[in-house]
Design an enzyme around this catalytic site. Structure first.
Site, PDB file in Angstrom:
ATOM      1  N   ASP A   3       0.782  -1.238   0.000  1.00 44.36           N
ATOM      2  CA  ASP A   3       0.000   0.000   0.000  1.00 44.36           C
ATOM      3  C   ASP A   3       0.822   1.301   0.000  1.00 44.36           C
ATOM      4  O   ASP A   3       1.809   1.400   0.724  1.00 44.36           O
ATOM      5  CB  ASP A   3      -0.853   0.083   1.278  1.00 44.36           C
ATOM      6  CG  ASP A   3      -1.593  -1.181   1.591  1.00 44.36           C
ATOM      7  OD1 ASP A   3      -1.560  -2.115   0.783  1.00 44.36           O
ATOM      8  OD2 ASP A   3      -2.203  -1.231   2.668  1.00 44.36           O
TER       9      ASP A   3
HETATM   10  C1  FRU Z   1      -3.948  -3.657   2.514  1.00 44.31           C
HETATM   11  C2  FRU Z   1      -3.357  -4.129   3.837  1.00 44.31           C
HETATM   12  C3  FRU Z   1      -3.723  -3.191   4.967  1.00 44.31           C
HETATM   13  C4  FRU Z   1      -2.619  -3.446   5.941  1.00 44.31           C
HETATM   14  C5  FRU Z   1      -1.436  -3.662   5.044  1.00 44.31           C
HETATM   15  C6  FRU Z   1      -0.428  -4.632   5.571  1.00 44.31           C
HETATM   16  O1  FRU Z   1      -3.255  -4.167   1.414  1.00 44.31           O
HETATM   17  O2  FRU Z   1      -3.789  -5.450   4.114  1.00 44.31           O
HETATM   18  O3  FRU Z   1      -4.989  -3.395   5.506  1.00 44.31           O
HETATM   19  O4  FRU Z   1      -2.416  -2.382   6.824  1.00 44.31           O
HETATM   20  O5  FRU Z   1      -1.946  -4.119   3.807  1.00 44.31           O
HETATM   21  O6  FRU Z   1       0.714  -4.634   4.765  1.00 44.31           O
END
Ligand code: FRU
Length: 449
Positions: A3
């Site tokens: 992300d």
């Molecule tokens: C989304 C997610 C978020 C989390 C992160 C962990 O892709 O699952 O909810 O904070 O990635 O890397």
């Protein structure tokens, strides 16, 4: 990477943090990576910003979050994972304060600053998004209620340390398919456009995930959706969207463009950021998305074709794997569009199509790669799209090797990944059955590094 996190314009420069595993091209041991740009186009790598602290409330990972300007002090809110990954109670909001260049970050001694409410049977509590409205700070957190569905929880604070729970901003309902419930909602973002609001979140279901955009309004501390749709027909290829408002007042959004197949192992890296998208809300409540003007600075060699009536496949002469295409098409009842990454004999090709009979627009990857042994999904990614009477189809396409980003009429996007096998799969074509290609401009695209 996964992300985008903490996107912020600070002292004029755009900072983009991101979920990052420094050990290899797989998800795990999540840190925050960091990149910076002067112009929204060219990026520079900076040192890792957040590292899990052994024995701390983030020892299991520094998951997603945001960055805010707290009266001149750069401040990050992120999800700390207390040791174990899967219990809702292990996910907490932590805070870190940055140096003025945003390179060094100090975790706040009061961490965690927020823990999950105990009265809900939650299956996650993560991805804080924080903003200020006059003197009050608000925080929303992505979550899911066991056997009910996704939920966004709302908090407020006067000092960013003590948070008061205001209840769910919105709760999904598995009985209502228009709410795209899934089991958990991740990475929520609430965007104000005048008196309207747009709520973005990632829907995570086993085996699939995609980003949803709800247009609606706030009624007290509740969000009332009026219109719900997927943000991108590429589903998991544009995920965990995060936005900033820049100094010119533009709302810019990035998403995580994840890999397909096994290319990551050979490449040694996995995941990219999307191009930034400029968001606005049309008077009828449609969320508009378009590439920011700055991207035109990457344009190099240019070719233009115009006034073609398409019968079958028409080679447009251009070749390349780093291209921008802008086409105006007048469809005539059957599918038409553009093809890229086409091999000389046409065996490999990725098609961007509009099918007026089925009201669908999408990317057809069924012939994107002859490499069938590397776990690729060779499928069609499409969504509902309909031109109004007399409206021309505008396809704006950015191809950067395996990353394909399509904007249609500034309101519909498809992001995809394609990995052709042939070194000579670089051709560009248009296709149709009587459709008119009014114009197509093709530029080779420079590098952002
Ligand atoms: C989304 C997610 C978020 C989390 C992160 C962990 O892709 O699952 O909810 O904070 O990635 O890397």
């Amino acid at each position: 990477m996964n992300d985008p996190n903490g996107v912020i314009q600070w002292r004029g420069r755009y900072h983009l943090f991101y979920q990052h595993n420094p050990h290899g091209p797989i998800w795990g041991d999540i840190h925050w990576g960091h990149a910076v740009s002067e112009d929204l186009v060219h990026w520079q790598d900076l040192p890792v910003a957040l590292t899990p602290t052994r024995g701390g409330p983030d020892e299991g990972g520094c998951w997603s979050g945001c960055a805010v300007d707290n009266g001149g002090v750069p401040t990050i809110f992120y999800t700390g994972i207390r040791g174990t990954y899967d219990l809702a109670q292990s996910q907490v909001t932590c805070m870190a304060v940055g140096s003025d260049d945003l390179v060094s970050w100090e975790k706040h001694p009061a961490n965690p600053v927020l823990t999950p409410p105990k009265d809900l049977d939650l299956i996650g509590f993560r991805d804080p998004s924080v903003w200020r409205d006059r003197e009050t700070w608000y925080q929303i957190v992505g979550s899911g209620v066991r056997d009910v569905g996704g939920v966004v929880l709302l908090y407020r604070s006067h000092d960013l340390l003590e948070w008061e729970y205001l209840g769910p901003l919105i709760t999904g309902d598995k009985r209502d398919p228009s709410l795209w419930t899934g089991s958990i909602w991740e990475c929520p973002q609430l965007l104000a456009f005048g008196d309207k609001h747009v709520l973005l979140f990632g829907v995570w279901e086993d085996g699939t995930h995609y980003t949803v955009a709800m247009t609606g309004r706030l009624s007290g501390h509740r969000f009332v959706p009026e219109h719900t749709r997927k943000l991108d027909a590429g589903d998991r290829h544009f995920y965990a969207a995060q936005t900033l408002t820049d100094e010119t007042g533009r709302r810019l959004m990035w998403g995580w463009v994840q890999e397909d197949g096994n290319a990551r192992h050979e490449a040694g890296w996995a995941g990219t950021m999307s191009l930034p998208r400029e968001l606005s809300l049309a008077p009828d409540g449609t969320l508009r998305m378009r590439p920011p003007e700055e991207l035109t600075s990457l344009r190099a060699a240019h070719t233009r074709r115009s006034g073609l009536i398409l019968e079958g496949t028409h080679d447009l002469g251009a070749r390349g794997v780093q291209l921008e295409l802008s086409a105006h098409l007048v469809p005539n009842g059957s599918a038409c569009g553009l093809g890229v990454l086409r091999s000389p004999n046409g065996a490999e090709e990725t098609r961007i199509f509009y099918d007026p009979a089925r009201h669908k627009l999408g990317v057809d990857r069924r012939r994107s790669s002859l490499d069938t042994g590397s776990g690729l999904s060779l499928d069609v990614q499409e969504g509902d799209f309909e031109l109004q009477a007399g409206e021309t189809l505008q396809l704006h396409v950015f191809l950067d090797h395996s990353v394909l980003e399509v904007f249609a009429n500034d309101c519909f996007c498809v992001t995809s990944r394609v990995y052709p096998k042939g070194q000579d799969s670089t051709g560009v074509c248009a296709f149709g059955n009587g459709a008119e290609l009014e114009t197509v401009d093709i530029w080779t695209m420079g590098s952002i590094w």
